[in-house]
Design an enzyme around this catalytic site. Structure first.
Site, PDB file in Angstrom:
ATOM      1  N   GLY A   1       0.787  -1.193  -0.004  1.00 25.80           N
ATOM      2  CA  GLY A   1       0.149   0.017  -0.026  1.00 25.80           C
ATOM      3  C   GLY A   1       0.827   1.270   0.087  1.00 25.80           C
ATOM      4  O   GLY A   1       1.825   1.238   0.504  1.00 25.80           O
ATOM      5  N   ASN A   2       0.132   2.346  -0.556  1.00 22.67           N
ATOM      6  CA  ASN A   2       1.049   3.640  -0.392  1.00 22.67           C
ATOM      7  C   ASN A   2       0.051   4.617  -0.409  1.00 22.67           C
ATOM      8  O   ASN A   2      -1.129   4.635  -0.842  1.00 22.67           O
ATOM      9  CB  ASN A   2       2.108   3.671  -1.445  1.00 22.67           C
ATOM     10  CG  ASN A   2       1.711   2.887  -2.577  1.00 22.67           C
ATOM     11  OD1 ASN A   2       0.839   3.287  -3.553  1.00 22.67           O
ATOM     12  ND2 ASN A   2       2.282   1.546  -2.758  1.00 22.67           N
TER      13      ASN A   2
ATOM     14  N   THR B   1       9.007   3.637   0.348  1.00 21.50           N
ATOM     15  CA  THR B   1       9.228   2.040   0.297  1.00 21.50           C
ATOM     16  C   THR B   1       9.505   1.348   1.378  1.00 21.50           C
ATOM     17  O   THR B   1      10.073   1.727   2.366  1.00 21.50           O
ATOM     18  CB  THR B   1       9.722   1.702  -1.057  1.00 21.50           C
ATOM     19  OG1 THR B   1       9.836   0.441  -1.417  1.00 21.50           O
ATOM     20  CG2 THR B   1      11.316   1.986  -0.594  1.00 21.50           C
TER      21      THR B   1
ATOM     22  N   SER C   1       7.929   2.824  -5.410  1.00 23.67           N
ATOM     23  CA  SER C   1       7.902   2.625  -6.949  1.00 23.67           C
ATOM     24  C   SER C   1       6.574   2.840  -7.331  1.00 23.67           C
ATOM     25  O   SER C   1       6.357   3.138  -8.540  1.00 23.67           O
ATOM     26  CB  SER C   1       8.341   1.372  -7.345  1.00 23.67           C
ATOM     27  OG  SER C   1       7.826   0.119  -6.824  1.00 23.67           O
ATOM     28  N   GLU C   2       5.350   2.413  -6.513  1.00 30.59           N
ATOM     29  CA  GLU C   2       4.172   2.476  -7.141  1.00 30.59           C
ATOM     30  C   GLU C   2       3.642   4.011  -7.050  1.00 30.59           C
ATOM     31  O   GLU C   2       2.602   4.366  -7.411  1.00 30.59           O
ATOM     32  CB  GLU C   2       3.184   1.808  -6.169  1.00 30.59           C
ATOM     33  CG  GLU C   2       3.460   0.177  -6.423  1.00 30.59           C
ATOM     34  CD  GLU C   2       2.337  -0.582  -6.110  1.00 30.59           C
ATOM     35  OE1 GLU C   2       1.906  -0.406  -4.831  1.00 30.59           O
ATOM     36  OE2 GLU C   2       2.172  -1.870  -6.383  1.00 30.59           O
TER      37      GLU C   2
ATOM     38  N   HIS D   1      -3.593   3.947  -2.286  1.00 33.33           N
ATOM     39  CA  HIS D   1      -3.514   2.543  -3.003  1.00 33.33           C
ATOM     40  C   HIS D   1      -3.239   1.310  -1.886  1.00 33.33           C
ATOM     41  O   HIS D   1      -2.513   1.569  -1.214  1.00 33.33           O
ATOM     42  CB  HIS D   1      -2.244   2.525  -3.950  1.00 33.33           C
ATOM     43  CG  HIS D   1      -1.805   0.975  -4.498  1.00 33.33           C
ATOM     44  ND1 HIS D   1      -3.036   0.060  -4.986  1.00 33.33           N
ATOM     45  CD2 HIS D   1      -0.862   0.246  -4.167  1.00 33.33           C
ATOM     46  CE1 HIS D   1      -2.318  -1.025  -5.150  1.00 33.33           C
ATOM     47  NE2 HIS D   1      -1.171  -1.294  -4.586  1.00 33.33           N
TER      48      HIS D   1
ATOM     49  N   HIS E   1      -4.797  -2.903  -0.693  1.00 32.86           N
ATOM     50  CA  HIS E   1      -5.283  -4.259  -1.181  1.00 32.86           C
ATOM     51  C   HIS E   1      -6.169  -4.990  -0.202  1.00 32.86           C
ATOM     52  O   HIS E   1      -5.924  -5.880   0.377  1.00 32.86           O
ATOM     53  CB  HIS E   1      -3.866  -5.239  -1.272  1.00 32.86           C
ATOM     54  CG  HIS E   1      -2.582  -4.752  -1.879  1.00 32.86           C
ATOM     55  ND1 HIS E   1      -1.302  -4.849  -1.320  1.00 32.86           N
ATOM     56  CD2 HIS E   1      -2.393  -3.958  -2.935  1.00 32.86           C
ATOM     57  CE1 HIS E   1      -0.499  -4.444  -2.100  1.00 32.86           C
ATOM     58  NE2 HIS E   1      -1.168  -3.865  -3.047  1.00 32.86           N
TER      59      HIS E   1
ATOM     60  N   HIS F   1      -4.401  -7.320  -8.302  1.00 35.49           N
ATOM     61  CA  HIS F   1      -3.629  -6.443  -7.308  1.00 35.49           C
ATOM     62  C   HIS F   1      -4.282  -5.891  -6.236  1.00 35.49           C
ATOM     63  O   HIS F   1      -3.966  -6.333  -5.192  1.00 35.49           O
ATOM     64  CB  HIS F   1      -2.930  -5.363  -8.323  1.00 35.49           C
ATOM     65  CG  HIS F   1      -1.862  -4.491  -7.720  1.00 35.49           C
ATOM     66  ND1 HIS F   1      -0.911  -3.947  -8.392  1.00 35.49           N
ATOM     67  CD2 HIS F   1      -1.635  -4.437  -6.382  1.00 35.49           C
ATOM     68  CE1 HIS F   1      -0.440  -3.233  -7.432  1.00 35.49           C
ATOM     69  NE2 HIS F   1      -0.469  -3.544  -6.296  1.00 35.49           N
TER      70      HIS F   1
END
Ligand SMILES: [Zn+2]
Length: 367
Positions: free
Chosen positions: A119-120, A135, A165-166, A185, A187, A248
């Site tokens: 997640g981010n 990260t 990186s996301e 973001h 999951h 994802h």
């Protein structure tokens, strides 16, 4: 210009490379001015950032390549994607948002929307500046000192920990949707269950979902962290604030980090509720199309996006999209995602639906 600040004008250069910026540091500059069409090499750009030197890209007056007047007057008129404001990173606003990002990270972990370092979270604090989670840090453990800042190109401007990186996914959303100020973001298991089947949950079952999320799209799978992955959401993000990412997870955007996390919660709870209801062995009841139009009108007054506001695309996306009352998943329609299904509404149905939505909007605006 304030005391202690020194700007060096490189406005006459077409290329600024490492040697140029080393000279700038030696000269004790705090900022440099470059022409808007000048190429600054990535290593030179990184070097400037490491030394806290502001890069100001200036429009060439009258198309001239002549050196610009020194910086004091030019700083205020700069534009272009390369302009960054490092000072934003430690403003009171930034400090408050860093805390909000940490609080939202903890919510995501507590609700089991993220695992490991998954997640981010990010927030667009300036035209070209984005605060973001790093990260390899659990969202439960985030502290304000972990939060970094990048430009819209993903180059880290500030912060001690490397960005995720996301973040590229977030940046594509910021570039495509000016209203997007925050991106989350994650999951969440039940929404991700939909994402791994390439199906979308049906609409017109729970009002809160209709108003805050509505029709979700499914973007095609690409390897996470790549630019190709980041761009998968582009066809959907203008008309959806929440997108299922195939195989994802999900991504949501909003005006604040807290609100983006709310949309993740609303979607996850909705998907979970549908799955539980589907096990009861009886059909799921629906909200009528007419009552659904009221919800859409309410949504419009809140300024939230919905593909169903776009009359030109209504043929692809009916209000309900429910063909079987008890179904809990639908094949995505062309406006939802990569797999397609034919249109289902007649022009007459669509006209009356558009009219009822318009009437409801006018009614609520008049109240
Ligand atoms: Zn992910």
């Amino acid at each position: 210009m304030k005391n202690g600040e020194k700007s060096i004008d490189l406005g006459g250069r077409r290329l600024i490379a490492m040697r140029d910026v080393q000279d700038v540091v030696t000269a004790g500059a705090t900022s440099i001015v470059a022409a808007e069409n000048c190429v600054v090499t990535p290593s030179a750009r990184d070097f400037l950032q490491q030394h806290g030197i502001e890069l100001v890209m200036e429009k060439a007056a009258g198309g001239s390549q002549q050196a610009a007047q020194p910086a004091a007057s030019s700083v205020a008129v700069v534009s272009g994607p390369s302009v960054v404001n490092r000072r934003l990173f430690s403003t009171p606003e930034a400090e408050a948002i860093k805390k909000e990002i940490c609080a939202v990270g903890r919510k995501l972990w507590m609700r089991q929307f993220v695992d490991g370092n998954g997640g981010n979270i990010s927030y667009r604090i300036g035209p070209n500046e984005v605060l973001c989670s790093p990260t390899l840090v659990s969202k439960y453990d985030l502290t304000p000192d972990d939060i970094g800042m990048t430009d819209l190109g993903g180059v880290q401007i500030a912060g001690s920990k490397p960005r995720t990186s996301e973040l590229l996914l977030h940046l594509e959303i910021y570039k495509a949707v000016p209203e997007a100020k925050a991106v989350v973001h994650c999951h969440p298991p039940h929404a991700t269950a939909y994402a791994i089947t390439g199906r979308v949950p049906p609409n017109l079952i729970v009002p809160e979902f209709e108003v805050f999320v509505g029709k979700v799209a499914v973007s095609p799978y690409e390897t996470p962290g790549t630019q190709a992955f980041a761009e998968t959401v582009l066809p959907y993000v203008k008309s959806h604030n929440t997108v299922l990412l195939s195989n994802h997870g999900i991504v949501c955007w909003a005006d604040t980090v807290t609100h983006a996390e709310w949309y993740a919660e609303v979607l996850e709870t909705y998907c979970w509720t549908l799955m539980i209801a589907s096990q009861l062995g009886v059909p799921i009841s629906r909200i009528s199309e007419e009552q659904g139009s009221d919800l859409l009108a309410l949504k419009k007054t809140l300024g939230l996006p919905d593909i169903r506001f776009d009359a030109s695309r209504m043929k692809e996306c009916q209000l309900s999209d429910l063909e079987v009352p008890s179904s809990i998943a639908l094949e995505p329609t062309p406006c939802d995602g990569p797999t397609s299904r034919g249109a289902t509404a007649s022009d007459g149905d669509l006209e009356s639906l558009v009219k009822s939505v318009t009437d409801a909007v006018m009614d609520s605006v008049g109240k």
